[in-house]
Design a protein around this motif. Structure first.
Motif, PDB file in Angstrom:
ATOM      1  N   ALA A 101     -66.157  -5.082   4.917  1.00 39.69           N
ATOM      2  CA  ALA A 101     -67.121  -5.231   3.820  1.00 39.69           C
ATOM      3  C   ALA A 101     -67.965  -3.967   3.680  1.00 39.69           C
ATOM      4  CB  ALA A 101     -68.010  -6.448   4.068  1.00 39.69           C
ATOM      5  N   ILE A 102     -68.368  -3.396   4.802  1.00 40.97           N
ATOM      6  CA  ILE A 102     -69.153  -2.163   4.767  1.00 40.97           C
ATOM      7  C   ILE A 102     -68.332  -1.027   4.159  1.00 40.97           C
ATOM      8  CG2 ILE A 102     -70.182  -0.384   6.252  1.00 40.97           C
ATOM      9  CD1 ILE A 102     -71.227  -2.719   8.005  1.00 40.97           C
ATOM     10  N   ARG A 103     -67.056  -0.953   4.512  1.00 42.05           N
ATOM     11  CA  ARG A 103     -66.201   0.091   3.923  1.00 42.05           C
ATOM     12  C   ARG A 103     -66.029  -0.123   2.429  1.00 42.05           C
ATOM     13  NH1 ARG A 103     -63.352  -0.925   8.681  1.00 42.05           N
ATOM     14  NH2 ARG A 103     -61.709  -2.069   7.559  1.00 42.05           N
ATOM     15  N   VAL A 104     -65.849  -1.370   2.001  1.00 37.21           N
ATOM     16  CA  VAL A 104     -65.686  -1.662   0.572  1.00 37.21           C
ATOM     17  C   VAL A 104     -66.953  -1.274  -0.188  1.00 37.21           C
ATOM     18  CG1 VAL A 104     -65.438  -3.511  -1.139  1.00 37.21           C
ATOM     19  CG2 VAL A 104     -63.932  -3.463   0.855  1.00 37.21           C
ATOM     20  N   VAL A 105     -68.118  -1.670   0.330  1.00 33.63           N
ATOM     21  CA  VAL A 105     -69.378  -1.318  -0.335  1.00 33.63           C
ATOM     22  C   VAL A 105     -69.552   0.195  -0.361  1.00 33.63           C
ATOM     23  CG1 VAL A 105     -71.899  -1.492  -0.228  1.00 33.63           C
ATOM     24  CG2 VAL A 105     -70.498  -3.528   0.146  1.00 33.63           C
ATOM     25  N   GLY A 106     -69.182   0.858   0.717  1.00 34.49           N
ATOM     26  CA  GLY A 106     -69.281   2.313   0.756  1.00 34.49           C
ATOM     27  C   GLY A 106     -68.393   2.992  -0.274  1.00 34.49           C
ATOM     28  N   ALA A 107     -67.229   2.423  -0.514  1.00 30.95           N
ATOM     29  CA  ALA A 107     -66.281   3.028  -1.456  1.00 30.95           C
ATOM     30  C   ALA A 107     -66.501   2.592  -2.902  1.00 30.95           C
ATOM     31  CB  ALA A 107     -64.849   2.677  -1.041  1.00 30.95           C
ATOM     32  N   LYS A 108     -66.855   1.314  -3.106  1.00 30.49           N
ATOM     33  CA  LYS A 108     -66.899   0.759  -4.464  1.00 30.49           C
ATOM     34  C   LYS A 108     -68.250   0.203  -4.871  1.00 30.49           C
ATOM     35  CE  LYS A 108     -62.088  -0.694  -3.986  1.00 30.49           C
ATOM     36  NZ  LYS A 108     -61.191  -1.854  -3.899  1.00 30.49           N
ATOM     37  N   GLY A 109     -69.205   0.227  -3.948  1.00 34.17           N
ATOM     38  CA  GLY A 109     -70.503  -0.373  -4.243  1.00 34.17           C
ATOM     39  C   GLY A 109     -70.460  -1.881  -4.051  1.00 34.17           C
TER      40      GLY A 109
END
Length: 178
Positions: free
Chosen positions: A20-28
């Motif tokens: 989830a942290i990676r997704v938020v980092g990449a896509k907000g």
């Protein structure tokens, strides 16, 4: 075992949070869903909803992890005053991994629209202020947190490089007795 079936995975919940942290980092935050977290973590969709009933539950876990990861020790170097130490730490955080700082602020600011995140965001602010209160009074510590957040957000939003000297002067002014 049937094809595609997975064995018990005691680290699955943590892998989902990391994903989830990676997704938020990449896509907000707008790019985060149970489905995107499951795909990034390489787990079945049902695993994300099993561990995190709502998307807010997943965001709370992600914000908690991000805020716990950001706990730099405030150590004054020889001859360094509090303003200088804070300006240095701010620069180190912004220069070491700007993307991580952006992610932390995105999760932190999501609390404006997602009430479930507010207690975690408030705890983060309180913990930083408590750490600073060991070096100054509680009200000044809160002012320092506000100023450092403002400096960080200005650097992130404008894309300008962080300048330690002006930050140190601003923090010095906050620390001056009235």
């Amino acid at each position: 075992m049937a094809a595609g079936a997975r064995r018990y995975d005691p680290h699955r919940r943590q892998r989902i949070i990391d994903a989830a942290i990676r997704v938020v980092g990449a896509k907000g935050i707008a790019g985060l869903s149970h489905r995107s977290a499951a795909a990034e973590a390489d787990v079945p969709l049902g695993s994300t909803t099993y561990h995190f009933k709502t998307l807010d539950d997943l965001l709370v876990a992600a914000l908690r992890q991000a805020s716990e990861a950001y706990a730099p020790a405030l150590v004054l170097r020889e001859g360094e005053d509090l303003a200088g130490a804070l300006a240095r730490l701010l620069g180190e955080a912004l220069e070491a991994d700007r993307g991580r700082v952006e992610l932390e602020y995105e999760l932190y600011l999501a609390a404006l629209r997602r009430p479930a995140l507010r207690p975690v965001a408030a705890r983060w602010c309180e913990s930083v202020a408590d750490a600073l209160a060991e070096h100054t009074d509680p009200l000044t510590a809160r002012a320092l947190v506000a100023v450092m957040d403002g400096i960080s957000l200005q650097v992130l939003l404008t894309g300008t490089p962080y300048e330690e000297a002006p930050a140190r002067e601003i923090l010095t002014r906050v620390l001056r007795p009235a």
